[in-house]
Motif scaffolding. Structure first.
Motif: not given
Length: 757
Positions: A509-510, A521-523, A544-545
């Protein structure tokens, strides 16, 4: 008048209050069937023809006289936004009647859901995913909730027939019937159905009722339609501002985007694109043009990877007829969301299907005005040494073919029937078992195999699937010889993502301060920039967690990419594209640039022999084959050539969509190749199974990765390949005669001068 008099007083008052002077043909026909028969009903009618009212007026009239003792209607829609829109419309209709309306999906507050759980009555609007969760976790409440269920309404069924998501609904309805003992009537709504019989059979599957399709007079075509073409003169360099160009206003934008901007200026409009990444890029570009011209930013964005708040803001602003906003969107705005009086639709590139074209065109032109669409095509100016296949404007040809097929034949793509939906079967096996708690293998097999979408799956194949699920801990056998969920199965079912049968991703989520922007989809790493919601963001921090990305806005624009499947193209579209090249018709909706581009393409096709020959020599050992086949048949032919490449001395096969394929024939001749292919396939047929490698495991659907490889190959054979079009097409190509010699560059001078002009 007899239909009008049959409506309840509050319905008649509703009609009077809105100044309707007559009912539509679809409303009269629907009322006659719903009032006087016990059949299911399929309502195919053009956009804005009153299908929703046609279904609900008779139902609400019935409820007004005899209120069901439970939820009386389940309304299923494929989009949350469509449910939100219909919730407002139907709530307004039901005001002061005592008939409650509830909506239920992932964005609805628990307090609202609790209301229907406490007092289950009236109308429940729900997504397939939320209904799946209800079947699993509220299994003991189903009889109380739906014991007097009388109607199931499925909206936009053209998006569901032949898909795992649509088949999931059929499973849910069968399970609901088995659990409650009721058999509600089904009503299907859509503006674009290609095969009425097939759609009616899908809608009525295992319902025990006949499905009726009323005879509706085809509406006269009245469109404002245009197509324009532009060459991209130079690459767009307006990406991330840097220290070198931060103050430089001389940022190039191609004329196609400028034209789109001018087409939407001072108008309430939608700009459709065929992918999320293009939608993001178009939005950013239009905003940049507005900034350069010193004009207000009126541009909104709408696609499935945005936050609910951003999508809802776009929907609400578009409903305000006093505002002249422009929303850039994907398929999420294609369906029946009411956005008021839309003045114009812009399509960037060609729609992939006739159905999509009609849905998008139908978003405009409501309230008496004809629908209006402008299609804009952008293409890089080809170099003199560009290979012949790349000189053809495939997108322009496809758009013309789509329009002409509907004008001439009222053609709409028929729904596909999926025969081996193992991904859905995997999910439904876990869902049925989760709801039941424990079942013997025989009882589980009986319940799952009885669901309508699995009628073509053999008992042996389901046994293979079940054994695999036990071996991989999705299922567990107890000492009492019953099956329960295994550890992996429990973890999967307890995730909210389990309810959906379409693919999802491990989303991040951004957030910008307290605002939720959307998902990725990926950070990206801290300090990197990316595009989302039509703007550029810089990553400030990562959690990230908790799958959170914290960003700040920055100026500029850049491209973003999501993986995706853009659907299949029907063979009739490819065949009509060839006819477009062959005929001399200058279609009235082509603007100057598009007409010039078509003339050039036709001149090129005639000078190279493409109009009369489907296989052409490009020079040396290189050949190009134009089979004019749709996605599945093209895929089959391509695999057949690869499978037999050694025998035909064929190498280096490449392809572009389903438009053409190129390859090398060392010492061979393309005409001889086609003749041998035609003879071989006519005599032997095509063994589709042999076209799939023994170690291949084609993964397409959400749970395919958990399906045994042998079953995946079978599903690919039955649902992704077909030879019935390929074999006669090869015979047809073989009968065209010898292909012309390779085009000499000197022969192309006049054509290339036209390109340069």
């Amino acid at each position: 008048m007899s239909v009008f008099d049959s409506y309840s007083p509050f319905i008649r008052e509703f009609i009077y209050a809105r100044g309707w002077d007559q009912l539509s043909e679809i409303q009269v026909s629907a009322a006659d069937i719903l009032f006087h028969t016990d059949h299911n009903l399929l309502l195919p009618s053009q956009t804005a023809s009153g299908k929703t009212e046609a279904a609900f007026f008779p139902i609400l009239s019935e409820f007004y006289e005899d209120m069901p003792r439970s939820v009386g209607v389940i309304y299923i829609a494929p989009l949350k936004s469509l449910i939100n829109d219909q919730f407002v419309r139907i709530t307004e209709l039901c005001n002061e009647t005592g008939i409650p309306v509830y909506h239920w999906h992932g964005d609805v507050a628990a307090s609202h859901k609790n209301k229907v759980m406490k007092d289950p009555k009236g109308i429940l609007q729900i997504t397939p995913e939320s209904l799946e969760g209800m079947l699993i976790h509220r299994n003991s409440d189903l009889l109380r909730l739906f014991g007097d269920l009388r109607y199931i309404i499925i909206d936009e069924i053209h998006t569901l027939t032949g898909t795992d998501r649509g088949n999931q609904i059929l499973c849910q309805l069968a399970r609901l019937r088995e659990r409650t003992g009721v058999s509600p009537r089904r009503i299907g709504l859509s503006a674009t159905i290609g095969d009425m019989d097939r759609a009616a059979a899908w809608l009525g599957a295992a319902s025990g009722r006949e499905t009726v399709v009323p005879e509706i007079t085809p509406a006269k075509i009245r469109w404002r339609l245009g197509m324009e073409h532009f060459y991209i003169k130079e690459k767009d360099v307006a990406e991330i501002p840097s220290a070198e160009n931060a103050g430089n206003d001389a940022i190039s934008l191609d004329l196609g985007y400028e034209y789109i901007y001018d087409c939407t200026r001072d108008r309430k409009a939608i700009v459709f694109s065929n992918s999320r990444e293009e939608t993001e890029y178009v939005t950013a570009t239009l905003r940049q043009i507005a900034e350069r011209r010193g004009e207000p930013d009126v541009f909104l964005i709408h696609h499935g990877f945005l936050s609910a708040s951003i999508r809802e803001e776009a929907e609400m602003r578009m409903k305000d007829d006093d505002l002249r906003h422009v929303v850039c969107a994907t398929v999420t705005m294609e369906l029946g969301i009411d956005i008021g009086r839309l003045e114009r639709v812009i399509q960037s590139g060609a729609p992939n299907t006739v159905s999509s074209f009609l849905q998008r065109l139908g978003r405009s032109g409501r309230r008496g005005d004809p629908p209006e669409m402008m299609m804009v095509f952008r293409e890089e100016n080809p170099l003199p040494n560009t290979p012949l296949p790349q000189l053809i404007p495939w997108e322009l040809l496809k758009a013309i073919a789509v329009v002409q097929l509907y004008i001439e034949e009222r053609f709409i793509e028929p729904p596909n029937i999926r025969k081996q939906p193992y991904s859905l079967m995997f999910q439904q096996t876990l869902s049925v078992l989760a709801a039941a708690g424990a079942l013997t293998p025989a009882a589980l097999a009986e319940r799952v195999m009885a669901l309508p979408p699995f009628q073509y799956v053999t008992k042996e194949d389901y046994k293979t699937l079940m054994l695999s699920m036990i071996q991989n801990d999705w299922l567990e056998m107890t000492e009492e010889r019953e099956l329960i969920l295994g550890l992996r199965g429990e973890r999967l079912v307890n995730s909210f993502k389990f309810y959906a049968v379409f693919k999802d991703t491990d989303d991040y989520t951004v957030r910008c301060e307290s605002d939720e922007i959307g998902i990725l989809n990926s950070p990206p790493p801290v300090g990197d920039r990316f595009a989302l919601a039509g703007r550029v963001w810089e990553v400030e921090d990562l959690d990230l967690p908790r799958h959170l990305i914290y960003v700040k806005p920055v100026k500029g624009k850049m491209e973003v990419a999501w993986p995706g499947d853009y659907g299949e193209v029907h063979t009739r579209i490819l065949e009509r594209m060839r006819q477009v090249l062959r005929e001399d018709t200058e279609y009235p909706y082509l603007k100057e640039g598009a007409l010039k581009r078509l003339r050039v393409a036709r001149a090129l096709a005639r000078s190279t022999g493409l109009c009369d020959h489907s296989i052409l020599r490009l020079g040396g050992y290189t050949w190009a084959l134009f089979p004019w086949l749709g996605t599945r048949s093209f895929r089959t032919l391509r695999r057949y050539l690869v499978r037999n490449a050694g025998a035909f001395r064929l190498s280096g096969l490449e392809f572009e969509g389903c438009h053409y394929m190129t390859f090398k024939l060392e010492g061979g001749n393309g005409d001889d190749l086609i003749r041998m292919l035609a003879e071989k396939t006519a005599a032997e047929g095509v063994d589709l199974e042999s076209l799939i490698g023994e170690t291949e495991a084609p993964v397409f659907e959400k749970y395919d990765e958990f399906i045994p490889s042998a079953l995946l190959r079978k599903a690919y054979r039955d649902d992704k390949l077909r030879s019935d079009e390929m074999i006669p097409r090869l015979a047809q190509i073989a009968s065209e005669g010898r292909a012309p010699r390779a085009a000499d560059p000197a022969d192309m001078e006049e054509v290339m001068e036209t390109f340069e002009h």
